[in-house]
Design a protein around this motif. Structure first.
Motif, PDB file in Angstrom:
ATOM      1  N   SER A  71       0.807  -1.223   0.000  1.00 36.13           N
ATOM      2  CA  SER A  71       0.000   0.000   0.000  1.00 36.13           C
ATOM      3  C   SER A  71       0.842   1.277   0.000  1.00 36.13           C
ATOM      4  N   GLU A  72       2.182   1.118   0.110  1.00 36.98           N
ATOM      5  CA  GLU A  72       3.053   2.295   0.101  1.00 36.98           C
ATOM      6  C   GLU A  72       3.080   2.949  -1.274  1.00 36.98           C
ATOM      7  N   GLU A  73       3.114   4.257  -1.281  1.00 37.78           N
ATOM      8  CA  GLU A  73       3.051   5.004  -2.539  1.00 37.78           C
ATOM      9  C   GLU A  73       4.219   4.675  -3.473  1.00 37.78           C
ATOM     10  N   LYS A  74       5.406   4.418  -2.896  1.00 38.79           N
ATOM     11  CA  LYS A  74       6.581   4.166  -3.731  1.00 38.79           C
ATOM     12  C   LYS A  74       6.455   2.876  -4.543  1.00 38.79           C
ATOM     13  N   HIS A  75       5.522   2.009  -4.151  1.00 44.03           N
ATOM     14  CA  HIS A  75       5.339   0.755  -4.868  1.00 44.03           C
ATOM     15  C   HIS A  75       4.105   0.772  -5.774  1.00 44.03           C
ATOM     16  N   GLN A  76       3.464   1.918  -5.879  1.00 35.26           N
ATOM     17  CA  GLN A  76       2.213   1.987  -6.637  1.00 35.26           C
ATOM     18  C   GLN A  76       2.402   1.572  -8.096  1.00 35.26           C
ATOM     19  N   LYS A  77       3.514   2.026  -8.693  1.00 35.53           N
ATOM     20  CA  LYS A  77       3.777   1.702 -10.095  1.00 35.53           C
ATOM     21  C   LYS A  77       3.857   0.193 -10.299  1.00 35.53           C
ATOM     22  N   VAL A  79       2.748  -2.230  -8.292  1.00 44.60           N
ATOM     23  CA  VAL A  79       1.492  -2.910  -7.963  1.00 44.60           C
ATOM     24  C   VAL A  79       0.478  -2.724  -9.082  1.00 44.60           C
ATOM     25  N   ASP A  80       0.443  -1.524  -9.672  1.00 44.29           N
ATOM     26  CA  ASP A  80      -0.468  -1.285 -10.797  1.00 44.29           C
ATOM     27  C   ASP A  80      -0.135  -2.208 -11.968  1.00 44.29           C
ATOM     28  N   GLN A  81       1.156  -2.384 -12.239  1.00 42.12           N
ATOM     29  CA  GLN A  81       1.570  -3.278 -13.325  1.00 42.12           C
ATOM     30  C   GLN A  81       1.204  -4.725 -13.018  1.00 42.12           C
ATOM     31  N   ILE A  82       1.350  -5.111 -11.766  1.00 44.04           N
ATOM     32  CA  ILE A  82       0.990  -6.471 -11.362  1.00 44.04           C
ATOM     33  C   ILE A  82      -0.505  -6.701 -11.538  1.00 44.04           C
ATOM     34  N   LEU A  83      -1.305  -5.715 -11.151  1.00 49.11           N
ATOM     35  CA  LEU A  83      -2.760  -5.827 -11.302  1.00 49.11           C
ATOM     36  C   LEU A  83      -3.152  -5.898 -12.771  1.00 49.11           C
ATOM     37  N   ASP A  84      -2.517  -5.068 -13.593  1.00 52.16           N
ATOM     38  CA  ASP A  84      -2.802  -5.092 -15.030  1.00 52.16           C
ATOM     39  C   ASP A  84      -2.421  -6.449 -15.620  1.00 52.16           C
ATOM     40  N   GLY A  85      -1.284  -6.950 -15.204  1.00 52.48           N
ATOM     41  CA  GLY A  85      -0.848  -8.257 -15.691  1.00 52.48           C
ATOM     42  C   GLY A  85      -1.767  -9.374 -15.238  1.00 52.48           C
ATOM     43  N   SER A  86      -2.277  -9.288 -14.018  1.00 58.06           N
ATOM     44  CA  SER A  86      -3.170 -10.331 -13.513  1.00 58.06           C
ATOM     45  C   SER A  86      -4.475 -10.369 -14.298  1.00 58.06           C
ATOM     46  N   LEU A  87      -4.948  -9.198 -14.708  1.00 57.89           N
ATOM     47  CA  LEU A  87      -6.176  -9.145 -15.514  1.00 57.89           C
ATOM     48  C   LEU A  87      -5.951  -9.806 -16.875  1.00 57.89           C
ATOM     49  N   ARG A  88      -4.802  -9.549 -17.467  1.00 61.09           N
ATOM     50  CA  ARG A  88      -4.476 -10.163 -18.759  1.00 61.09           C
ATOM     51  C   ARG A  88      -4.392 -11.685 -18.629  1.00 61.09           C
ATOM     52  N   LEU A  89      -3.830 -12.148 -17.526  1.00 63.33           N
ATOM     53  CA  LEU A  89      -3.704 -13.585 -17.325  1.00 63.33           C
ATOM     54  C   LEU A  89      -5.063 -14.243 -17.110  1.00 63.33           C
ATOM     55  N   VAL A  90      -5.963 -13.546 -16.445  1.00 63.13           N
ATOM     56  CA  VAL A  90      -7.328 -14.054 -16.295  1.00 63.13           C
ATOM     57  C   VAL A  90      -7.983 -14.186 -17.669  1.00 63.13           C
ATOM     58  N   LYS A 159      16.658  -5.344  -7.339  1.00 63.19           N
ATOM     59  CA  LYS A 159      16.441  -5.757  -5.957  1.00 63.19           C
ATOM     60  C   LYS A 159      17.265  -4.955  -4.953  1.00 63.19           C
ATOM     61  N   ASP A 160      18.078  -4.043  -5.459  1.00 70.78           N
ATOM     62  CA  ASP A 160      18.885  -3.221  -4.545  1.00 70.78           C
ATOM     63  C   ASP A 160      18.318  -1.810  -4.386  1.00 70.78           C
ATOM     64  N   ASN A 161      17.128  -1.572  -4.958  1.00 69.07           N
ATOM     65  CA  ASN A 161      16.594  -0.210  -4.906  1.00 69.07           C
ATOM     66  C   ASN A 161      15.579  -0.024  -3.779  1.00 69.07           C
ATOM     67  N   GLY A 162      15.584  -0.941  -2.811  1.00 70.55           N
ATOM     68  CA  GLY A 162      14.680  -0.798  -1.688  1.00 70.55           C
ATOM     69  C   GLY A 162      13.326  -1.428  -1.908  1.00 70.55           C
ATOM     70  N   THR A 163      13.130  -2.084  -3.057  1.00 68.83           N
ATOM     71  CA  THR A 163      11.857  -2.736  -3.326  1.00 68.83           C
ATOM     72  C   THR A 163      11.652  -3.880  -2.344  1.00 68.83           C
ATOM     73  N   THR A 164      10.474  -3.975  -1.807  1.00 70.90           N
ATOM     74  CA  THR A 164      10.204  -5.004  -0.806  1.00 70.90           C
ATOM     75  C   THR A 164      10.122  -6.378  -1.438  1.00 70.90           C
ATOM     76  N   ALA A 165      10.318  -7.406  -0.634  1.00 68.75           N
ATOM     77  CA  ALA A 165      10.340  -8.782  -1.114  1.00 68.75           C
ATOM     78  C   ALA A 165       9.019  -9.186  -1.742  1.00 68.75           C
ATOM     79  N   ILE A 166       7.904  -8.767  -1.147  1.00 71.91           N
ATOM     80  CA  ILE A 166       6.606  -9.206  -1.656  1.00 71.91           C
ATOM     81  C   ILE A 166       6.372  -8.725  -3.084  1.00 71.91           C
ATOM     82  N   VAL A 167       6.857  -7.522  -3.412  1.00 70.09           N
ATOM     83  CA  VAL A 167       6.710  -7.016  -4.776  1.00 70.09           C
ATOM     84  C   VAL A 167       7.542  -7.855  -5.735  1.00 70.09           C
TER      85      VAL A 167
END
Length: 273
Positions: A71-77, A79-90, A159-167
């Protein structure tokens, strides 16, 4: 593979038990993909493995630390791409389900004609043509879906830019899901036919060996293209095998479809809180 908890501040120093399980499932899926096989059991294993991997994801998404990270703003980009990709996979999952349903319907109609001993040769020939025409439509849809998947770029995460593991984990899941779906679509469409010049230069023994390596869809295609009164029994056996194969794939896809929807809904709920 490097351990996720070693590269992220988002997870506790002592990893949650589901993280090693996630990594194990991911490695297993990659191992499945590394082995080239035309067997339907190989595709079923991949679908089942993907379902198990998504089950791990669902359990990771209920952890408060992961929900906070997503839910952090820095990961919005991302997460949005993941959501878009999940819709395509559906959407791709639905396309594959429709292809299986269409093929099975044509299969059952053709088997019905074969079983009716009083059916004329003309009726059988007509139903064969309908089946092969339906297969052409399915193959075209599968090839288009494969091209659409290839066109979807999955940008790697530094993976060195502070991105969290879950992303990072969600991106890796999306990547392997693309790979599994490409295998599935290719399996349904069957191999592209070799050139006529190639066929004319190979020995009959090589052709027989080549046909023995085909999957259930391709074997039916090959049997029906040369079907006549002498090959009807063989065609019927191939159709029965294909029906069992389709039933198995449909069951796996339906379960996977529900899992994809559940994961997508979980992500949307996290963002809306």
């Amino acid at each position: 593979m490097a351990s996720y908890h070693a590269r992220s501040n988002s997870l506790p120093s002592r990893p949650h038990p589901v993280i090693p399980e996630f990594e194990e499932q991911l490695c297993r899926l990659r191992a499945f993909e590394a082995v080239s096989s035309s067997a339907s059991t190989s595709i079923s294993n991949k679908l089942n493995g993907l379902e198990d991997l998504l089950d791990c994801v669902d359990r990771l998404l209920v952890l408060p630390l992961n929900q906070q990270a997503l839910s952090e703003e820095k990961h919005q980009k991302w997460v949005d791409q993941i959501l878009d990709g999940s819709l395509r996979l559906v959407d791709v999952c639905n396309i594959a389900k429709d292809a299986l349903s269409q093929t099975n319907e044509s299969n059952q109609l053709l088997q019905s004609v074969i079983r009716r001993r009083r059916s004329s040769a003309a009726e059988f020939s007509s139903e064969v043509k309908k089946f092969l025409t339906s297969r052409k439509v399915v193959k075209k849809a599968m090839h288009k879906a494969i091209d659409d998947l290839k066109a979807i770029e999955i940008n790697p995460i530094n993976k060195d830019n502070g991105t969290t593991a879950i992303v990072s984990m969600l991106r890796e899941v999306q990547e392997i899901t693309h790979t599994v779906f490409k295998s599935l679509l290719s399996f349904i469409s069957g191999p592209k036919p070799p050139s006529k010049s190639f066929i004319s230069n190979i020995l009959r023994s090589n052709r027989i060996e080549e046909e023995s390596q085909l999957n259930e869809f391709a074997r039916v295609d090959a049997a029906l293209k040369k079907s006549d009164s002498m090959h009807v029994e063989n065609a019927q056996n191939q159709l029965e095998e294909l029906e069992l194969c389709i039933q198995d794939l449909e069951q796996g896809l339906e379960t996977l479809f529900r899992r994809l929807i559940k994961t997508r809904v979980s992500l949307l709920n996290i963002l809306n809180h």
